[in-house]
Write a protein that holds these residues in place. Sequence first.
Motif, mmCIF file in Angstrom:
data_model
loop_
_atom_site.group_PDB
_atom_site.id
_atom_site.type_symbol
_atom_site.label_atom_id
_atom_site.label_comp_id
_atom_site.label_asym_id
_atom_site.label_seq_id
_atom_site.Cartn_x
_atom_site.Cartn_y
_atom_site.Cartn_z
ATOM 1 N N GLY A 1 -4.898 50.009 -27.327
ATOM 2 C CA GLY A 1 -4.218 48.739 -27.161
ATOM 3 C C GLY A 1 -5.126 47.549 -27.387
ATOM 4 O O GLY A 1 -6.339 47.630 -27.218
ATOM 5 N N LEU A 2 -4.512 46.464 -27.795
ATOM 6 C CA LEU A 2 -5.223 45.199 -27.979
ATOM 7 C C LEU A 2 -4.304 44.069 -27.543
ATOM 8 O O LEU A 2 -3.155 43.992 -27.987
ATOM 9 C CB LEU A 2 -5.620 44.997 -29.439
ATOM 10 N N THR A 3 -4.802 43.213 -26.674
ATOM 11 C CA THR A 3 -4.102 41.998 -26.275
ATOM 12 C C THR A 3 -4.969 40.826 -26.695
ATOM 13 O O THR A 3 -6.159 40.796 -26.392
ATOM 14 C CB THR A 3 -3.895 41.952 -24.744
ATOM 15 N N LEU A 4 -4.371 39.895 -27.414
ATOM 16 C CA LEU A 4 -5.083 38.676 -27.792
ATOM 17 C C LEU A 4 -4.225 37.479 -27.435
ATOM 18 O O LEU A 4 -3.106 37.329 -27.925
ATOM 19 C CB LEU A 4 -5.396 38.648 -29.286
ATOM 20 N N TYR A 5 -4.759 36.628 -26.550
ATOM 21 C CA TYR A 5 -4.166 35.319 -26.296
ATOM 22 C C TYR A 5 -4.822 34.403 -27.319
ATOM 23 O O TYR A 5 -6.050 34.266 -27.346
ATOM 24 C CB TYR A 5 -4.461 34.867 -24.862
ATOM 25 N N TYR A 6 -4.037 33.800 -28.204
ATOM 26 C CA TYR A 6 -4.583 33.039 -29.320
ATOM 27 C C TYR A 6 -5.428 31.837 -28.890
ATOM 28 O O TYR A 6 -6.208 31.330 -29.669
ATOM 29 C CB TYR A 6 -3.471 32.605 -30.276
ATOM 30 N N GLY A 7 -5.322 31.429 -27.645
ATOM 31 C CA GLY A 7 -6.143 30.332 -27.148
ATOM 32 C C GLY A 7 -7.455 30.788 -26.517
ATOM 33 O O GLY A 7 -8.219 29.972 -26.016
ATOM 34 N N CYS A 8 -7.738 32.077 -26.553
ATOM 35 C CA CYS A 8 -8.948 32.635 -25.940
ATOM 36 C C CYS A 8 -10.112 32.573 -26.920
ATOM 37 O O CYS A 8 -10.071 33.223 -27.973
ATOM 38 C CB CYS A 8 -8.701 34.080 -25.515
ATOM 39 N N ASP A 9 -11.129 31.778 -26.581
ATOM 40 C CA ASP A 9 -12.331 31.684 -27.425
ATOM 41 C C ASP A 9 -11.949 31.563 -28.902
ATOM 42 O O ASP A 9 -12.310 32.393 -29.738
ATOM 43 C CB ASP A 9 -13.244 32.895 -27.197
ATOM 44 N N MET A 10 -11.222 30.512 -29.213
ATOM 45 C CA MET A 10 -10.591 30.360 -30.527
ATOM 46 C C MET A 10 -11.567 30.456 -31.692
ATOM 47 O O MET A 10 -11.259 31.100 -32.690
ATOM 48 C CB MET A 10 -9.794 29.058 -30.588
ATOM 49 N N GLU A 11 -12.703 29.829 -31.598
ATOM 50 C CA GLU A 11 -13.662 29.890 -32.712
ATOM 51 C C GLU A 11 -14.182 31.301 -32.905
ATOM 52 O O GLU A 11 -14.246 31.807 -34.012
ATOM 53 C CB GLU A 11 -14.810 28.898 -32.510
ATOM 54 N N ARG A 12 -14.561 31.930 -31.820
ATOM 55 C CA ARG A 12 -15.119 33.289 -31.903
ATOM 56 C C ARG A 12 -14.074 34.296 -32.384
ATOM 57 O O ARG A 12 -14.397 35.244 -33.091
ATOM 58 C CB ARG A 12 -15.662 33.704 -30.543
ATOM 59 N N ASN A 13 -12.818 34.113 -32.036
ATOM 60 C CA ASN A 13 -11.757 35.067 -32.382
ATOM 61 C C ASN A 13 -10.909 34.630 -33.571
ATOM 62 O O ASN A 13 -9.867 35.225 -33.826
ATOM 63 C CB ASN A 13 -10.858 35.293 -31.156
ATOM 64 N N ARG A 14 -11.357 33.617 -34.305
ATOM 65 C CA ARG A 14 -10.544 33.057 -35.392
ATOM 66 C C ARG A 14 -10.136 34.104 -36.434
ATOM 67 O O ARG A 14 -8.970 34.224 -36.788
ATOM 68 C CB ARG A 14 -11.257 31.898 -36.070
ATOM 69 N N ALA A 15 -11.076 34.888 -36.955
ATOM 70 C CA ALA A 15 -10.766 35.871 -38.004
ATOM 71 C C ALA A 15 -9.798 36.933 -37.480
ATOM 72 O O ALA A 15 -8.848 37.311 -38.173
ATOM 73 C CB ALA A 15 -12.039 36.508 -38.538
ATOM 74 N N LEU A 16 -10.031 37.390 -36.263
ATOM 75 C CA LEU A 16 -9.137 38.371 -35.659
ATOM 76 C C LEU A 16 -7.738 37.781 -35.487
ATOM 77 O O LEU A 16 -6.735 38.419 -35.812
ATOM 78 C CB LEU A 16 -9.689 38.828 -34.309
ATOM 79 N N ALA A 17 -7.662 36.561 -34.997
ATOM 80 C CA ALA A 17 -6.365 35.909 -34.790
ATOM 81 C C ALA A 17 -5.608 35.772 -36.104
ATOM 82 O O ALA A 17 -4.406 36.048 -36.165
ATOM 83 C CB ALA A 17 -6.563 34.544 -34.136
ATOM 84 N N GLU A 18 -6.287 35.356 -37.154
ATOM 85 C CA GLU A 18 -5.629 35.220 -38.456
ATOM 86 C C GLU A 18 -5.126 36.566 -38.958
ATOM 87 O O GLU A 18 -4.024 36.666 -39.489
ATOM 88 C CB GLU A 18 -6.585 34.578 -39.460
#
Length: 161
Positions: free
Chosen positions: A126-143
């Motif tokens: 499983g993976l949960t991502l809140y798009y507002g969590c560490d936005m710069e660090r998680n940018r590529a994953l979020a996209e």
Amino acid sequence: MYRVPLGLAAAALVAALPACATLPPPAQVRTISYETGPCFGSCPEYRLVINADGSGEMFTRLRARAQTRRPFSATPRQFRDFAARLEPARPASGAVRLAPPDCRTTATDMDSVDIEWTMDDGSTRGLTLYYGCDMERNRALAERLRSAPEPLLSEIFGPGR
């Protein structure tokens, strides 16, 4: 000290190789559940469940929490393409949570995604991502996660759904 002739050592190694080939293959993805969460605004809220054979269901939620259910059929290729887009984000085991309170910085009022992979051996990842969590660090994953379902949804339900 006794030394094994090189030819004999090589023959023993070759003889042992078939034993290695009897290991079971790694578990394959059987089902993917991709669920978006609410935000402050007009983020789409839905849950997409798709199986390796292409069968699936999409549940959409409206602001009043009414839910619609739409069964669909995709091809196994469409499932494989969707799984491939998500593969780099799939944990090797267990679940990963990138959401408050585990964030260094948090932007509020953002949406989220919860993905669960069910493997053919019954295990889940499983993976949960809140798009507002560490936005710069998680940018590529979020996209990657935000765009992953678009080709599948467009092929099944058409552009603009």
